[in-house]
Scaffold this motif. Structure first.
Motif, PDB file in Angstrom:
ATOM      1  N   HIS A  94       0.829  -1.194   0.000  1.00 25.86           N
ATOM      2  CA  HIS A  94       0.000   0.000   0.000  1.00 25.86           C
ATOM      3  C   HIS A  94       0.870   1.254   0.000  1.00 25.86           C
ATOM      4  CE1 HIS A  94      -3.665  -2.306   0.576  1.00 25.86           C
ATOM      5  NE2 HIS A  94      -3.089  -2.957   1.575  1.00 25.86           N
TER       6      HIS A  94
ATOM      7  N   GLU B 103       5.014  -3.606   4.229  1.00 25.81           N
ATOM      8  CA  GLU B 103       4.030  -2.911   5.044  1.00 25.81           C
ATOM      9  C   GLU B 103       4.782  -2.201   6.157  1.00 25.81           C
ATOM     10  OE1 GLU B 103       0.658  -4.517   7.941  1.00 25.81           O
ATOM     11  OE2 GLU B 103       0.107  -4.827   5.828  1.00 25.81           O
TER      12      GLU B 103
ATOM     13  N   GLU C 187       5.705 -10.419   3.373  1.00 21.70           N
ATOM     14  CA  GLU C 187       5.588 -11.649   2.569  1.00 21.70           C
ATOM     15  C   GLU C 187       6.539 -11.566   1.395  1.00 21.70           C
ATOM     16  OE1 GLU C 187       1.506 -13.874   2.200  1.00 21.70           O
ATOM     17  OE2 GLU C 187       1.187 -11.768   1.697  1.00 21.70           O
TER      18      GLU C 187
ATOM     19  N   GLY D 255      -2.409 -15.009   1.969  1.00 25.22           N
ATOM     20  CA  GLY D 255      -2.098 -13.970   2.940  1.00 25.22           C
ATOM     21  C   GLY D 255      -2.450 -12.586   2.443  1.00 25.22           C
ATOM     22  N   ALA D 256      -1.675 -11.599   2.876  1.00 28.84           N
ATOM     23  CA  ALA D 256      -1.957 -10.194   2.546  1.00 28.84           C
ATOM     24  C   ALA D 256      -1.875  -9.936   1.045  1.00 28.84           C
ATOM     25  CB  ALA D 256      -0.989  -9.285   3.296  1.00 28.84           C
ATOM     26  N   TYR D 257      -0.905 -10.557   0.360  1.00 26.90           N
ATOM     27  CA  TYR D 257      -0.749 -10.362  -1.081  1.00 26.90           C
ATOM     28  C   TYR D 257      -1.976 -10.890  -1.830  1.00 26.90           C
ATOM     29  CZ  TYR D 257       1.127 -10.919  -5.831  1.00 26.90           C
ATOM     30  OH  TYR D 257       1.329 -10.869  -7.200  1.00 26.90           O
TER      31      TYR D 257
ATOM     32  N   ASP E 243      -4.944 -11.398  -0.712  1.00 27.85           N
ATOM     33  CA  ASP E 243      -6.109 -10.584  -0.373  1.00 27.85           C
ATOM     34  C   ASP E 243      -6.135  -9.299  -1.203  1.00 27.85           C
ATOM     35  OD1 ASP E 243      -8.416  -9.964   1.408  1.00 27.85           O
ATOM     36  OD2 ASP E 243      -7.114  -8.317   2.053  1.00 27.85           O
ATOM     37  N   MET E 244      -4.991  -8.630  -1.324  1.00 27.65           N
ATOM     38  CA  MET E 244      -4.903  -7.395  -2.095  1.00 27.65           C
ATOM     39  C   MET E 244      -5.145  -7.667  -3.579  1.00 27.65           C
ATOM     40  SD  MET E 244      -1.728  -4.691  -2.005  1.00 27.65           S
ATOM     41  CE  MET E 244      -1.760  -3.138  -2.939  1.00 27.65           C
TER      42      MET E 244
END
Length: 267
Positions: free
Chosen positions: A37, A216, A222, A234-236, A238-239
């Motif tokens: 982000h 982040e 990650e 994970g976060a990747y 999800d984005m």
């Protein structure tokens, strides 16, 4: 080059720490993507690598040697950069790409770079082609292009420069998704056997990178290939899925959700 290594690197703007104890290695001849982000520290990493800033703590190495030990001018000659905050000069297109005077044999090289950047047809349509002056700052008959077209001119600068490391910092922020896909495809093709580092806010552009680093708050949360990160959920992942919804019909989302879960690629 053989390798670039960030070792326990931290950096602060005045009182605010934006890079936190960051360690990673870039291997020569590979393509790396920095994602995350806004405010994650991606562009700061590039500025540290180019020695626009020096780390508050930790060290950066090129081929096992601290980058502070190299002659700064010669060190920076190793890199070609295209930044999203681009500067266009009141000069002919060809000089805006080369960033110097034109010599024999340059026309062909610049033409190829403009084609790779996806702006050659536009430049060819201008009154004097690649010799058309850009902006009206000092020339009443200067050409005024769109933000995306100016950005492609800047990307062509990185294409035209012969050096071992190419850096693209959000080179497509002013482009639509289709133009961005074509641009990144050309970036990857032109950078074979070169070391490449790029930042993109659209994760669809990083699928073919050799390695992805997700940041982040100034640290890596990650890393892996696109396929690995999608499988990790994970976060990747999800984005990526949230961005995909913007390009695909909502009615199709349940269908593509299964593909995402399997680590598939849609965009």
């Amino acid at each position: 080059i053989k390798s670039i290594e960030f070792r326990n690197v931290s950096f602060s703007y005045k009182e605010e720490q934006v890079i936190r104890n960051l360690s990673f290695e870039i291997k020569g001849g590979k393509t790396y993507a920095l994602v995350g982000h806004n405010g994650a520290g991606k562009s700061t990493i590039i500025k540290l690598l180019l020695r626009l800033y020096d780390p508050t703590e930790g060290e950066i190495f090129l081929n096992g040697r601290n980058i502070k030990e190299y002659n700064l001018r010669k060190y920076r000659e190793l890199f070609a950069e295209a930044f999203q905050d681009c500067q266009i000069f009141s000069l002919p297109v060809v000089e805006n790409v080369l960033m110097r005077k034109v010599f024999e044999g340059d026309e062909e090289v610049v033409t190829e770079a403009l084609k790779l950047a996806g702006v050659y047809e536009k430049v060819e349509s201008l009154p004097k082609g690649i010799y058309t002056i850009l902006t009206k700052e000092f020339a009443e008959d200067g050409a005024v292009l769109s933000g995306g077209e100016y950005q492609k001119i800047v990307v062509a600068r990185a294409f035209v420069k012969e050096c071992p490391v190419k850096i693209f910092d959000e080179p497509s922020s002013a482009l639509d998704p289709i133009a961005e896909y074509r641009l990144f495809d050309n970036i990857l093709k032109s950078s074979r056997n070169k070391t490449m580092l790029f930042i993109s806010h659209r994760l669809s552009s990083v699928q073919n990178a050799d390695w992805v680093l997700m940041l982040e708050e100034g640290t890596i949360i990650e890393e892996g290939t696109h396929k690995m990160l999608m499988q990790n959920q994970g976060a990747y992942a999800d984005m990526y899925k949230k961005q995909a919804v913007n390009y695909l019909a909502t009615a199709d989302f349940e269908k593509i959700e299964g593909i995402f879960s399997a680590g598939g690629e849609v965009i």
